[in-house]
Design a protein around this motif. Structure first.
Motif, PDB file in Angstrom:
ATOM      1  N   GLN A  78       0.824  -1.200   0.000  1.00 49.96           N
ATOM      2  CA  GLN A  78       0.000   0.000   0.000  1.00 49.96           C
ATOM      3  C   GLN A  78       0.863   1.257   0.000  1.00 49.96           C
ATOM      4  OE1 GLN A  78      -3.418  -0.222  -0.264  1.00 49.96           O
ATOM      5  NE2 GLN A  78      -2.925  -2.392  -0.506  1.00 49.96           N
ATOM      6  N   ALA A  79       0.494   2.227  -0.825  1.00 51.83           N
ATOM      7  CA  ALA A  79       1.134   3.536  -0.808  1.00 51.83           C
ATOM      8  C   ALA A  79       0.379   4.385   0.216  1.00 51.83           C
ATOM      9  CB  ALA A  79       1.076   4.177  -2.190  1.00 51.83           C
ATOM     10  N   LEU A  80       0.963   4.566   1.394  1.00 52.17           N
ATOM     11  CA  LEU A  80       0.251   5.120   2.542  1.00 52.17           C
ATOM     12  C   LEU A  80       0.533   6.604   2.724  1.00 52.17           C
ATOM     13  CD1 LEU A  80      -1.530   4.466   5.056  1.00 52.17           C
ATOM     14  CD2 LEU A  80       0.608   4.106   6.308  1.00 52.17           C
ATOM     15  N   ILE A  81      -0.527   7.355   3.019  1.00 54.96           N
ATOM     16  CA  ILE A  81      -0.415   8.727   3.495  1.00 54.96           C
ATOM     17  C   ILE A  81      -1.303   8.871   4.722  1.00 54.96           C
ATOM     18  CG2 ILE A  81       0.077   9.697   1.205  1.00 54.96           C
ATOM     19  CD1 ILE A  81      -2.853  10.707   1.136  1.00 54.96           C
ATOM     20  N   CYS A  82      -1.087   9.930   5.477  1.00 53.25           N
ATOM     21  CA  CYS A  82      -1.982  10.285   6.578  1.00 53.25           C
ATOM     22  C   CYS A  82      -2.497  11.701   6.343  1.00 53.25           C
ATOM     23  CB  CYS A  82      -1.266  10.207   7.920  1.00 53.25           C
ATOM     24  SG  CYS A  82      -0.797   8.544   8.430  1.00 53.25           S
ATOM     25  N   ALA A  83      -3.657  11.997   6.889  1.00 51.69           N
ATOM     26  CA  ALA A  83      -4.253  13.320   6.749  1.00 51.69           C
ATOM     27  C   ALA A  83      -4.849  13.745   8.074  1.00 51.69           C
ATOM     28  CB  ALA A  83      -5.328  13.316   5.663  1.00 51.69           C
ATOM     29  N   ALA A  84      -4.759  15.029   8.392  1.00 50.55           N
ATOM     30  CA  ALA A  84      -5.291  15.530   9.658  1.00 50.55           C
ATOM     31  C   ALA A  84      -5.762  16.969   9.489  1.00 50.55           C
ATOM     32  CB  ALA A  84      -4.238  15.447  10.755  1.00 50.55           C
ATOM     33  N   PHE A  85      -6.814  17.318  10.217  1.00 50.39           N
ATOM     34  CA  PHE A  85      -7.289  18.703  10.245  1.00 50.39           C
ATOM     35  C   PHE A  85      -7.802  18.999  11.646  1.00 50.39           C
ATOM     36  CE2 PHE A  85     -10.761  16.037   8.634  1.00 50.39           C
ATOM     37  CZ  PHE A  85     -11.819  16.371   9.481  1.00 50.39           C
ATOM     38  N   ASP A  86      -7.897  20.271  11.978  1.00 52.14           N
ATOM     39  CA  ASP A  86      -8.447  20.662  13.271  1.00 52.14           C
ATOM     40  C   ASP A  86      -9.936  20.353  13.323  1.00 52.14           C
ATOM     41  OD1 ASP A  86      -6.048  21.631  14.287  1.00 52.14           O
ATOM     42  OD2 ASP A  86      -6.422  23.688  13.622  1.00 52.14           O
ATOM     43  N   SER A  87     -10.365  19.719  14.404  1.00 50.10           N
ATOM     44  CA  SER A  87     -11.787  19.489  14.605  1.00 50.10           C
ATOM     45  C   SER A  87     -12.523  20.823  14.761  1.00 50.10           C
ATOM     46  CB  SER A  87     -12.015  18.635  15.854  1.00 50.10           C
ATOM     47  OG  SER A  87     -11.506  17.340  15.678  1.00 50.10           O
ATOM     48  N   ARG A  88     -13.813  20.795  14.612  1.00 47.51           N
ATOM     49  CA  ARG A  88     -14.593  22.026  14.769  1.00 47.51           C
ATOM     50  C   ARG A  88     -14.384  22.622  16.158  1.00 47.51           C
ATOM     51  NH1 ARG A  88     -20.159  21.625  11.211  1.00 47.51           N
ATOM     52  NH2 ARG A  88     -19.179  20.647   9.381  1.00 47.51           N
ATOM     53  N   ASN A  89     -14.259  23.929  16.201  1.00 50.61           N
ATOM     54  CA  ASN A  89     -14.040  24.702  17.426  1.00 50.61           C
ATOM     55  C   ASN A  89     -12.726  24.343  18.118  1.00 50.61           C
ATOM     56  OD1 ASN A  89     -15.126  26.869  19.046  1.00 50.61           O
ATOM     57  ND2 ASN A  89     -15.468  25.379  20.681  1.00 50.61           N
ATOM     58  N   HIS A  90     -11.745  23.886  17.364  1.00 55.16           N
ATOM     59  CA  HIS A  90     -10.430  23.559  17.905  1.00 55.16           C
ATOM     60  C   HIS A  90      -9.342  24.175  17.031  1.00 55.16           C
ATOM     61  CE1 HIS A  90     -12.688  20.627  20.226  1.00 55.16           C
ATOM     62  NE2 HIS A  90     -11.623  20.444  20.969  1.00 55.16           N
ATOM     63  N   GLY A  91      -8.201  24.435  17.642  1.00 53.16           N
ATOM     64  CA  GLY A  91      -7.068  24.968  16.896  1.00 53.16           C
ATOM     65  C   GLY A  91      -7.424  26.251  16.172  1.00 53.16           C
ATOM     66  N   SER A  92      -7.110  26.313  14.891  1.00 48.74           N
ATOM     67  CA  SER A  92      -7.373  27.507  14.092  1.00 48.74           C
ATOM     68  C   SER A  92      -8.855  27.762  13.881  1.00 48.74           C
ATOM     69  CB  SER A  92      -6.677  27.370  12.731  1.00 48.74           C
ATOM     70  OG  SER A  92      -7.228  26.270  12.002  1.00 48.74           O
ATOM     71  N   ARG A  93      -9.708  26.803  14.244  1.00 50.19           N
ATOM     72  CA  ARG A  93     -11.147  26.926  14.013  1.00 50.19           C
ATOM     73  C   ARG A  93     -11.902  27.290  15.296  1.00 50.19           C
ATOM     74  NH1 ARG A  93     -13.053  21.557  11.049  1.00 50.19           N
ATOM     75  NH2 ARG A  93     -14.682  22.935  10.244  1.00 50.19           N
ATOM     76  N   THR A  94     -11.184  27.617  16.358  1.00 43.47           N
ATOM     77  CA  THR A  94     -11.826  27.900  17.637  1.00 43.47           C
ATOM     78  C   THR A  94     -12.605  29.210  17.581  1.00 43.47           C
ATOM     79  OG1 THR A  94     -10.071  26.758  18.835  1.00 43.47           O
ATOM     80  CG2 THR A  94     -11.467  28.249  20.104  1.00 43.47           C
ATOM     81  N   THR A  95     -13.859  29.143  17.975  1.00 35.62           N
ATOM     82  CA  THR A  95     -14.689  30.343  18.102  1.00 35.62           C
ATOM     83  C   THR A  95     -15.191  30.536  19.525  1.00 35.62           C
ATOM     84  OG1 THR A  95     -16.664  29.086  17.437  1.00 35.62           O
ATOM     85  CG2 THR A  95     -15.467  30.264  15.700  1.00 35.62           C
TER      86      THR A  95
END
Length: 302
Positions: A78-95
């Motif tokens: 398998q040619a493997l990659i990983c992906a990640a983002f900030d969950s809602r209201n976390h990190g750069s998305r915090t309101t």
């Protein structure tokens, strides 16, 4: 809980790990390991869902462990990659920082906030799964790993049509049972939380334990689930997950549910992601990838 997930082998800290960021519908998604694979190569992506009060960066230890261990010779194709983002209201998305808090942390709408945040995060994951191959211009198979809040989300993610398997680390598939315990310890009327607000109707449509095995039979059919729990976890006690997981394992054993499930409890471990948990998930993924390859060769991984 540590700010960054541990790695399966400290020597991996010396190895390079390439990253780049894609913006999918305006959502910054960090991609690990893409440059290791020639253009147009079909990929397998493991999506990483972080815990409450954390950010996508906290999952980098798991990304490093997966990418560097699973690229060992002869482990799989398998040619493997990983992906990640900030969950809602976390990190750069915090309101609203308060909305990420518990009842004990002064948030009166803890139950509504937490479920809606990880439900919304799974909807973001649905979009990323749909479009990642479009942006990278190649076919992609999808898995997910979630920790704590992300571990709750991983159970919902298993119902996404294109997600083939998930790992839930110190997560829970039974939101009512989890919140009942927290409400009792916080002096909150859990019945009012669920029935007085209408939250119960939403949870009833989405939460695995509320849906039940019969309702999950088709959406979980042929998929894979690894559950890693701390036996001494007080924040997300295994006792909240155990009744539903026992029901699932019973249905699998009777041939009523087609699901590959492995449930591991680490005695003496609290609400944490340990090195041994990361090692176990790496072993699990290597086995999954071998199944995908149709390969029966042994591996020296871990």
């Amino acid at each position: 809980m540590p700010f960054t997930t541990p790695i399966s082998d400290p020597t991996l800290l010396q190895s390079p790990l390439d990253t780049e960021t894609l913006y999918i519908s305006g959502l910054p998604v960090k991609i690990y390991g893409l440059s290791s694979h020639p253009p147009s190569t079909p990929l397998t992506c493991v999506h990483l869902l972080h815990g409450r009060h954390l950010t996508h960066e906290s999952m980098s230890g798991i990304a490093r462990s997966l990418l560097l261990h699973t690229t060992s010779p002869h482990s799989h194709s398998q040619a493997l990659i990983c992906a990640a983002f900030d969950s809602r209201n976390h990190g750069s998305r915090t309101t609203s920082p308060l909305a990420n808090g518990s009842w004990k942390e002064g948030n009166p709408t803890h139950a509504q906030d937490m479920f809606s945040i990880y439900h919304g995060t799974v909807e973001d994951l649905r979009m990323v799964v749909e479009y990642l191959g479009v942006y990278l211009r190649r076919p992609i198979r999808h898995f997910a790993v979630g920790l704590s809040l992300g571990g709750h989300a991983a159970y919902l993610a298993l119902a996404l049509p294109r997600v083939e398997g998930v790992v839930s680390i110190v997560g829970c598939p039974d939101y009512r049972r989890l919140m009942a315990g927290r409400a009792e310890g916080s002096g909150v009327d859990v019945r009012e939380v669920f029935e007085g607000t209408g939250l119960g109707d939403i949870v009833g449509r989405l939460d695995p334990a509320a849906i039940g095995v019969e309702g999950l039979r088709e959406v979980w059919k042929g998929k894979k689930l690894l559950v890693l729990s701390g036996g001494a976890d007080k924040l997300v006690p295994y006792a909240c997950s155990e009744p539903f997981l026992a029901e699932v394992k019973g249905a699998v054993g009777r041939g009523e549910l087609e699901l590959d499930i492995k449930d591991v409890v680490y005695e003496g471990v609290g609400h944490d992601c340990t090195t041994e948990m990361v090692r176990e998930l790496v072993r699990w993924f290597v086995a999954c990838f071998k199944d995908m390859d149709g390969c029966s060769k042994g591996s020296s991984v871990l």
